[in-house]
Write a protein that holds these residues in place. Structure first.
Motif, PDB file in Angstrom:
ATOM      1  N   LEU A 171     -12.696   0.711  -7.916  1.00 26.96           N
ATOM      2  CA  LEU A 171     -12.698  -0.509  -7.105  1.00 26.96           C
ATOM      3  C   LEU A 171     -11.377  -1.249  -7.247  1.00 26.96           C
ATOM      4  O   LEU A 171     -10.770  -1.676  -6.257  1.00 26.96           O
ATOM      5  N   ALA A 172     -10.902  -1.413  -8.477  1.00 27.09           N
ATOM      6  CA  ALA A 172      -9.639  -2.120  -8.705  1.00 27.09           C
ATOM      7  C   ALA A 172      -8.484  -1.412  -8.006  1.00 27.09           C
ATOM      8  O   ALA A 172      -7.654  -2.057  -7.362  1.00 27.09           O
ATOM      9  N   ARG A 173      -8.445  -0.076  -8.102  1.00 24.90           N
ATOM     10  CA  ARG A 173      -7.385   0.678  -7.404  1.00 24.90           C
ATOM     11  C   ARG A 173      -7.453   0.437  -5.899  1.00 24.90           C
ATOM     12  O   ARG A 173      -6.429   0.255  -5.240  1.00 24.90           O
ATOM     13  N   GLY A 174      -8.653   0.473  -5.357  1.00 23.21           N
ATOM     14  CA  GLY A 174      -8.823   0.289  -3.914  1.00 23.21           C
ATOM     15  C   GLY A 174      -8.441  -1.096  -3.442  1.00 23.21           C
ATOM     16  O   GLY A 174      -7.886  -1.258  -2.356  1.00 23.21           O
ATOM     17  N   LEU A 175      -8.732  -2.099  -4.247  1.00 29.09           N
ATOM     18  CA  LEU A 175      -8.439  -3.479  -3.852  1.00 29.09           C
ATOM     19  C   LEU A 175      -7.014  -3.906  -4.182  1.00 29.09           C
ATOM     20  O   LEU A 175      -6.544  -4.917  -3.669  1.00 29.09           O
ATOM     21  N   ALA A 176      -6.331  -3.152  -5.040  1.00 33.48           N
ATOM     22  CA  ALA A 176      -4.972  -3.525  -5.443  1.00 33.48           C
ATOM     23  C   ALA A 176      -3.952  -3.289  -4.341  1.00 33.48           C
ATOM     24  O   ALA A 176      -2.825  -3.751  -4.442  1.00 33.48           O
ATOM     25  N   GLY A 177      -4.337  -2.577  -3.309  1.00 35.45           N
ATOM     26  CA  GLY A 177      -3.444  -2.389  -2.173  1.00 35.45           C
ATOM     27  C   GLY A 177      -2.561  -1.167  -2.304  1.00 35.45           C
ATOM     28  O   GLY A 177      -2.726  -0.346  -3.203  1.00 35.45           O
ATOM     29  N   GLY A 178      -1.626  -1.080  -1.381  1.00 37.04           N
ATOM     30  CA  GLY A 178      -0.738   0.075  -1.333  1.00 37.04           C
ATOM     31  C   GLY A 178       0.367  -0.024  -2.359  1.00 37.04           C
ATOM     32  O   GLY A 178       0.424  -0.930  -3.179  1.00 37.04           O
ATOM     33  N   GLY A 179       1.231   0.939  -2.302  1.00 39.25           N
ATOM     34  CA  GLY A 179       2.342   0.965  -3.239  1.00 39.25           C
ATOM     35  C   GLY A 179       1.956   1.643  -4.532  1.00 39.25           C
ATOM     36  O   GLY A 179       0.850   2.129  -4.711  1.00 39.25           O
TER      37      GLY A 179
END
Length: 138
Positions: free
Chosen positions: A27-35
């Motif tokens: 979830l954190a990876r998905g919400l942290a955005g691109g880059g």
């Protein structure tokens, strides 16, 4: 900001459940955005897949997350916190610069990863995660 020549602050998520730790990391990876994201490693459950905490799994996750700028550790419940505190007191199993962060598990994980991925230092990552306690839902 992270020191020159060092990578980002790593994040370790310690839960009594492997599935919870892995899901919150995802979830954190998905919400942290691109880059490029800072490393976030789950450390959940026991080595045999049961519920509980394992200093062995926590140490392994911290070593994987460590890029030289410190590791922020978030834990879900009481005995997970106690396990990390004991490991920090022993001063041998965890990488130098590892810090237990007082933060809500889900919101803190997202805030920590976003802040670490932006290149912030360990103090700022810990502050962002802890600040998640103030997020109002109503």
């Amino acid at each position: 900001m992270a020191e020159t020549g060092r990578g980002p602050v790593g994040v370790v998520l310690v839960s009594h459940s492997r599935e919870v730790a892995e899901s919150v990391a995802s979830l954190a990876r998905g919400l942290a955005g691109g880059g490029e994201l800072a490393p976030v490693e789950p450390a959940g459950g026991t080595p045999d897949g049961g519920l509980g905490t394992s200093s062995e799994l926590i140490a392994r996750a911290a070593r994987r997350a460590d890029r030289g700028a410190g590791v922020a550790v978030l834990a879900d419940l009481g005995s997970a916190v106690l396990t990390v505190q004991a490991m920090l007191a022993e001063d041998e199993e965890l990488p130098p610069g590892t810090r237990l962060v007082d933060a809500p598990f889900v919101e803190g994980a997202v805030a920590a990863l976003v802040t670490a991925s932006a290149g912030a230092d360990l103090k700022a990552v810990a502050a962002a995660a802890s600040e998640a306690y103030t997020y109002r839902k109503v």
